[in-house]
Scaffold this motif. Structure first.
Motif, PDB file in Angstrom:
ATOM      1  N   ARG A   1      81.246  79.146  47.803  1.00 20.08           N
ATOM      2  CA  ARG A   1      81.808  77.843  47.427  1.00 20.08           C
ATOM      3  C   ARG A   1      82.216  77.104  48.691  1.00 20.08           C
ATOM      4  O   ARG A   1      82.807  77.671  49.595  1.00 20.08           O
ATOM      5  CB  ARG A   1      83.032  78.012  46.525  1.00 20.08           C
ATOM      6  N   TYR A   2      81.840  75.825  48.744  1.00 17.19           N
ATOM      7  CA  TYR A   2      82.275  74.936  49.823  1.00 17.19           C
ATOM      8  C   TYR A   2      82.620  73.612  49.155  1.00 17.19           C
ATOM      9  O   TYR A   2      81.732  72.896  48.699  1.00 17.19           O
ATOM     10  CB  TYR A   2      81.179  74.769  50.865  1.00 17.19           C
ATOM     11  N   GLY A   3      83.903  73.336  49.060  1.00 17.26           N
ATOM     12  CA  GLY A   3      84.338  72.160  48.319  1.00 17.26           C
ATOM     13  C   GLY A   3      83.975  72.316  46.859  1.00 17.26           C
ATOM     14  O   GLY A   3      84.314  73.316  46.227  1.00 17.26           O
ATOM     15  N   ASP A   4      83.234  71.349  46.327  1.00 22.11           N
ATOM     16  CA  ASP A   4      82.833  71.420  44.925  1.00 22.11           C
ATOM     17  C   ASP A   4      81.352  71.798  44.779  1.00 22.11           C
ATOM     18  O   ASP A   4      80.728  71.541  43.766  1.00 22.11           O
ATOM     19  CB  ASP A   4      83.125  70.100  44.209  1.00 22.11           C
ATOM     20  N   ARG A   5      80.804  72.422  45.830  1.00 28.16           N
ATOM     21  CA  ARG A   5      79.407  72.863  45.800  1.00 28.16           C
ATOM     22  C   ARG A   5      79.341  74.384  45.875  1.00 28.16           C
ATOM     23  O   ARG A   5      80.230  75.024  46.422  1.00 28.16           O
ATOM     24  CB  ARG A   5      78.630  72.277  46.981  1.00 28.16           C
TER      25      ARG A   5
ATOM     26  N   HIS B   1      81.686  77.498  54.526  1.00 29.51           N
ATOM     27  CA  HIS B   1      82.089  77.882  53.171  1.00 29.51           C
ATOM     28  C   HIS B   1      83.603  78.028  53.113  1.00 29.51           C
ATOM     29  O   HIS B   1      84.259  78.262  54.129  1.00 29.51           O
ATOM     30  CB  HIS B   1      81.397  79.169  52.722  1.00 29.51           C
ATOM     31  N   ASP B   2      84.138  77.863  51.917  1.00 28.88           N
ATOM     32  CA  ASP B   2      85.561  78.071  51.677  1.00 28.88           C
ATOM     33  C   ASP B   2      85.822  79.451  51.100  1.00 28.88           C
ATOM     34  O   ASP B   2      86.888  80.026  51.307  1.00 28.88           O
ATOM     35  CB  ASP B   2      86.110  77.023  50.694  1.00 28.88           C
TER      36      ASP B   2
ATOM     37  N   GLU C   1      75.614  71.592  42.554  1.00 31.08           N
ATOM     38  CA  GLU C   1      76.857  71.012  42.073  1.00 31.08           C
ATOM     39  C   GLU C   1      77.536  72.046  41.173  1.00 31.08           C
ATOM     40  O   GLU C   1      76.863  72.730  40.399  1.00 31.08           O
ATOM     41  CB  GLU C   1      76.577  69.743  41.270  1.00 31.08           C
TER      42      GLU C   1
END
Length: 180
Positions: free
Chosen positions: A90-94, A112-113, A145
């Motif tokens: 996950r990276y932000g909302d992706r 990535h988060d 997304e």
């Protein structure tokens, strides 16, 4: 008071004994069982192959309870086995769906988060996942997304797993054990 059921033994049997055997004979039986099936306990040091702390102690030595590596043996890490995984980042909302045989190196090179999950599989599974979520794909990338279907898949793949890296370590240690 009951006495030991073994011929020639007149020692007393404890009232709560599971068998009609005196303490000495129960201990002798216990020692025999441990010699045959081992005794699970904490390893003296983490397993050199997988890092587990749980082992099985035999009279001949320790085995890791997770990967069955013999404690004291040095794993041959020069030729680590190939374990292909599909990873979900996950990276932000992706969310990225990718594959690698060396996820530590690959993921370290990606923004990535969070590492969401690992799924055992290779490029064929990765491509199947890309087709499965094609409607949410960010054009010309492996990023998607965030959507409920993908969230449900990640939840199913990671069910019961608190740390994806520990699952990957387990797969590697299993591959090492099978090779040995």
């Amino acid at each position: 008071m009951n006495t030991c059921a073994l011929d020639g033994c007149s020692a007393a049997v404890a009232a709560d004994a599971p068998l009609q055997l005196c303490l000495n004979h129960l201990l002798e039986a216990h020692g025999w069982v441990i010699g045959e099936i081992g005794e699970t306990d904490v390893l003296p040091a983490p397993c050199a192959a997988c890092g587990s702390r749980l082992g099985v102690r035999y009279p001949s030595g320790w085995l890791c309870a997770l990967c069955e590596w013999r404690v004291g043996d040095r794993p041959d890490m020069t030729a680590a086995p190939r374990v292909d995984v599909v990873y979900y980042l996950r990276y932000g909302d992706r969310i990225k769906i990718g594959t690698s045989a060396n996820p530590r190196r690959r993921i370290a090179a990606l923004p990535h988060d969070e590492v969401l999950a690992f799924e055992r599989g290779d490029r064929a599974l990765e491509q199947a996942r890309h087709r499965q979520f094609a409607a949410h794909r960010i054009p010309h990338t492996e990023w998607f997304e965030a959507n409920q279907g993908l969230a449900d898949l990640v939840a199913a793949v990671s069910r019961g797993v608190t740390d994806p890296w520990s699952l990957y370590s387990l797969w590697v240690s299993e591959a090492i054990a099978l090779r040995a």
